[in-house]
Write an enzyme that holds these catalytic residues in place. Sequence first.
Site, PDB file in Angstrom:
ATOM      1  N   ARG A  52       0.837  -1.209   0.000  1.00 21.84           N
ATOM      2  CA  ARG A  52       0.000   0.000   0.000  1.00 21.84           C
ATOM      3  C   ARG A  52       0.873   1.260   0.000  1.00 21.84           C
ATOM      4  NH1 ARG A  52      -2.159   2.169   4.499  1.00 21.84           N
ATOM      5  NH2 ARG A  52      -2.236   0.145   5.519  1.00 21.84           N
TER       6      ARG A  52
ATOM      7  N   TYR B 186     -17.137  15.209 -15.098  1.00 21.32           N
ATOM      8  CA  TYR B 186     -17.371  13.765 -15.086  1.00 21.32           C
ATOM      9  C   TYR B 186     -18.289  13.441 -13.891  1.00 21.32           C
ATOM     10  CZ  TYR B 186     -16.503   8.810 -14.558  1.00 21.32           C
ATOM     11  OH  TYR B 186     -16.668   7.462 -14.429  1.00 21.32           O
TER      12      TYR B 186
ATOM     13  N   ASP C  14      -7.830  17.462 -14.781  1.00 23.40           N
ATOM     14  CA  ASP C  14      -8.119  16.091 -15.194  1.00 23.40           C
ATOM     15  C   ASP C  14      -7.907  16.041 -16.700  1.00 23.40           C
ATOM     16  OD1 ASP C  14      -9.316  13.774 -16.181  1.00 23.40           O
ATOM     17  OD2 ASP C  14     -10.946  13.785 -14.712  1.00 23.40           O
TER      18      ASP C  14
ATOM     19  N   LYS D   6      -8.747   4.668 -19.096  1.00 15.91           N
ATOM     20  CA  LYS D   6      -9.061   5.105 -20.466  1.00 15.91           C
ATOM     21  C   LYS D   6      -7.809   4.992 -21.333  1.00 15.91           C
ATOM     22  CE  LYS D   6     -12.819   6.003 -18.191  1.00 15.91           C
ATOM     23  NZ  LYS D   6     -13.149   7.282 -17.625  1.00 15.91           N
TER      24      LYS D   6
END
Length: 433
Positions: free
Chosen positions: A97, A150, A222, A247
Site C-alpha cells: 500500500r 465527469y 483532469d 481510459k
Amino acid sequence: MSIYGDKNSESPRKKSGASWCDDLNRSRKPGPHLSSDHELNNENHPATICVHAGSYSDPATGALGTPIFQNSTFLLNGGQYKAIEEGYARDRFIYTRYGNPNQWAVQEKISELEKAESSLVFSSGMAAISASVLGLVDKGAHIVTSLDLYGGTYNFFHQDLPSLGMQTSFVDPLDLKAIENAIRPETQLLYFEIISNPLLKVIDLIGLQKIAQKNNLRLVIDSTFASPINCLPLKFGADIVLHSASKYLNGHSDLIAGTASGSRKLMDRIWQRLLNFGGCLDPHACFLLERGLKTLALRMRAHNENSKAVADYLSIHPQISKVFYPLLETNKDYNSTKDLLKGAGGMVTFNLKGGDNAALKLARSLNLFKEATSLGGVESLISLPFNTSHASMTEEQRQRMGITSGCVRLSVGVENKNDLLRDLENGILAATK
Ligand SMILES: *Cc1c(COP(=O)(O)O)cnc(C)c1O
C-alpha cells in the site's frame, strides 16, 4: 506499533511538528525511482519514453521488462528502518500500500511523459481524484470547478465535500469571468477537465493558470481525454495533472486505475492520503497498465487520425446537424486549441437528425462501434448521453446544457479508418431511412 515506530521516540518529523509528507519545507528529490541508474533524458520522444521509462529489468535473472512483484510486504533491513524513522518511507519498499516496484515502474513512466517530478498510481481515477483534492485543501476550503464535470467527480464535490466542511462552486468552464467571480477569500483550488464530456469543450488552460497564479490557488487538471501525448498541463502551469488510467493510458478496456502527477512536494502530501484512504493499485494491474503504456504514443496517433477522419466525414453528412470535435478547422477557437492540443484524442460527438430514437437505432445498427460507456480503448464505442451519463436529467435540463435529442458520443478506436467510416455510413443509413 505503527509503521513509523514507537509513538514516543523522538524523530525529526515530530520535532518539526508536522508529518514529513505534509511538511512543505523539507527538501526533496524527484522520484521515487526504481532503477538506480535513472536519468531523466529530456530529449527522448514520448514514443521512446512510453517504451523505456521506468521499466525495470531484473538483474538476478536478466529478464527483460518489469517482473510482477505480487507481494504485499518486503524484508525490513537497516535501510528501511532508517527510512521509516527519518521520514522517507516513500522511497523504500516496506508494504505494497506504501509502494511496490510495479507501482514505481508505472509512476516513473507517467512522470517522464508528463514532465513531472513525481507521480502516484491509484486503484481508480476516482481514487486519484479524491485523494488529490483532499490532499490539497483544508477544512473550510472552497473549490471552483466546472458545471459539466465527469459524473463521479461531480458527485464527490457535490455529495462528499460538504460533509467534510468544504464547499464547491460549479461554473461554465469556458467563462473565465465567471470563474474569477466565483473565487472567495477561502478558495484554495481550481479543478477543471481539459476536454468536457460529452460536448468536448476545450478549456483555456493559459487563462486558468493566470487566474490561479493571481489568486494564489492550486490548479488541478483532469487530462483523461487528452493523455500526455496530446497535452502536458504541467507545462502550462497546472500544479497537478490527473488521469483515469482506465481510459487512454491503459488503452485496452481491461482495468481500472488512476494517476496523479506534479511536484514531489505535493505528491508526498497526496501519497499520505493514498495511504489513509487505501486506494493503491494491485501489482498485477500495474503490470498490465505498464504494458498498455508502452504503446500509448502509437495508439494516440491512431486515435487522433481516426477521430479526425470521422469528424470530417460527419461534418458534411446530410443527416448530421452538428459535430463537436476539438480540432475542426471551422471551430472559432481552432487556433488556440491547436496551441494546447497536439491531437484531439478519439472522442467525437454529434447530433443526428431524427433525435434520440434515430440515435438508438444507429447504436444498434453499427457493427464495429460497440454500445458501451467508457472511452480510450483500442475498440470503437458508441454511447448516448440521454440514456447513460446524463440519464438522471430531464430532456429540458439536457437541452439547457447543449445536449439535444439525437446527441451521440463516439470513442473512436484504432481500427482501420475506412472500415470505421463504412460502418458509420451503413449505420446512419439504417437509422434514418
Ligand atoms: C472515467 C473518468 C474518470 C473516473 O475514472 P475511473 O477510472 O472510472 O475511476 C474521471 N474523469 C474522467 C474525465 C473520466 O473519463
